[in-house]
Design a protein around this motif. Sequence first.
Motif, PDB file in Angstrom:
ATOM      1  N   ALA A   6       0.718  -1.229   0.178  1.00 42.44           N
ATOM      2  CA  ALA A   6       0.021   0.105  -0.090  1.00 42.44           C
ATOM      3  C   ALA A   6       0.976   1.267  -0.142  1.00 42.44           C
ATOM      4  CB  ALA A   6      -1.022  -0.027   1.294  1.00 42.44           C
ATOM      5  N   LYS A   7       2.086   1.400   0.736  1.00 44.28           N
ATOM      6  CA  LYS A   7       3.078   2.312   0.875  1.00 44.28           C
ATOM      7  C   LYS A   7       3.454   2.516  -0.704  1.00 44.28           C
ATOM      8  CE  LYS A   7       4.537   1.700   5.540  1.00 44.28           C
ATOM      9  NZ  LYS A   7       5.631   1.250   6.154  1.00 44.28           N
ATOM     10  N   LEU A   8       3.760   1.530  -1.157  1.00 49.52           N
ATOM     11  CA  LEU A   8       4.368   1.841  -2.584  1.00 49.52           C
ATOM     12  C   LEU A   8       3.127   2.297  -3.596  1.00 49.52           C
ATOM     13  CD1 LEU A   8       7.007   1.471  -4.269  1.00 49.52           C
ATOM     14  CD2 LEU A   8       6.443  -0.984  -4.480  1.00 49.52           C
ATOM     15  N   MET A   9       2.044   1.700  -3.584  1.00 51.30           N
ATOM     16  CA  MET A   9       0.852   2.149  -4.327  1.00 51.30           C
ATOM     17  C   MET A   9       0.672   3.817  -4.114  1.00 51.30           C
ATOM     18  SD  MET A   9      -1.365  -1.392  -3.845  1.00 51.30           S
ATOM     19  CE  MET A   9      -2.956  -0.545  -4.560  1.00 51.30           C
ATOM     20  N   TYR A  10       0.914   4.166  -2.779  1.00 51.43           N
ATOM     21  CA  TYR A  10       0.461   5.444  -2.511  1.00 51.43           C
ATOM     22  C   TYR A  10       1.724   6.253  -3.304  1.00 51.43           C
ATOM     23  CZ  TYR A  10      -0.220   9.685   0.464  1.00 51.43           C
ATOM     24  OH  TYR A  10      -0.261  10.919   0.749  1.00 51.43           O
ATOM     25  N   ALA A  11       2.837   5.728  -3.176  1.00 52.41           N
ATOM     26  CA  ALA A  11       3.827   6.379  -3.809  1.00 52.41           C
ATOM     27  C   ALA A  11       3.480   6.620  -5.515  1.00 52.41           C
ATOM     28  CB  ALA A  11       5.309   5.696  -3.714  1.00 52.41           C
ATOM     29  N   PHE A  12       2.787   5.512  -6.025  1.00 51.10           N
ATOM     30  CA  PHE A  12       2.500   5.582  -7.358  1.00 51.10           C
ATOM     31  C   PHE A  12       1.363   6.751  -7.612  1.00 51.10           C
ATOM     32  CE2 PHE A  12       4.937   1.475  -7.862  1.00 51.10           C
ATOM     33  CZ  PHE A  12       5.653   1.905  -9.008  1.00 51.10           C
ATOM     34  N   ALA A  13       0.492   6.531  -6.827  1.00 53.73           N
ATOM     35  CA  ALA A  13      -0.844   7.566  -6.648  1.00 53.73           C
ATOM     36  C   ALA A  13      -0.404   9.064  -6.636  1.00 53.73           C
ATOM     37  CB  ALA A  13      -1.823   7.255  -5.637  1.00 53.73           C
TER      38      ALA A  13
END
Length: 170
Positions: A6-13
């Motif tokens: 989720a942290k990584l996905m937040y970075a992409f978002a």
Amino acid sequence: MLKDHAKLMYAFAASGEIIGRKKLQKMIYIAKKVTFPFQERFTFHFYGPYSEELTLRVEELCNMGFLDEVKEKKGGYFQYRYTLTDTGKEFLSLNEVDMPSLPGCLTDMNDQSARFLELVSTVLYFDSLPKEEVEEKISTLKSKQRYTSEEIDQAYEYIEQLKEKAKPVN
């Protein structure tokens, strides 16, 4: 486990789109070094800090349908573009990530060249050494990049700017 995803996905978002695997590696490494809680371990590699864990996590996110990876032929090499899918956005909306100053830092990094981020991440990798030794390491390990003293100074200034941006707003 999925908290790190989720942290990584937040970075992409927060970034919108990240173009290039090298740039992605450097952005996450730099974010981690300026205080954001990314868990991936990094070692020094050809292009500076590299994380096999990050590569695998990105692959998992693509396989789960949360991240879109587009491979493009660019001259004599392939370039990868990453964006969060609608499924990824939905997953992220159900898994809160508390890093309010991350988007500003990542947007700023995403506007930089991969070459400059490689320099910044290399400076951060050797941040326990005095500046003169860091410059020496860069001229030895990154001789093909031909970084100038001015560029190295800019990297140090940029790191300070990011640290300022990363400070929690009270």
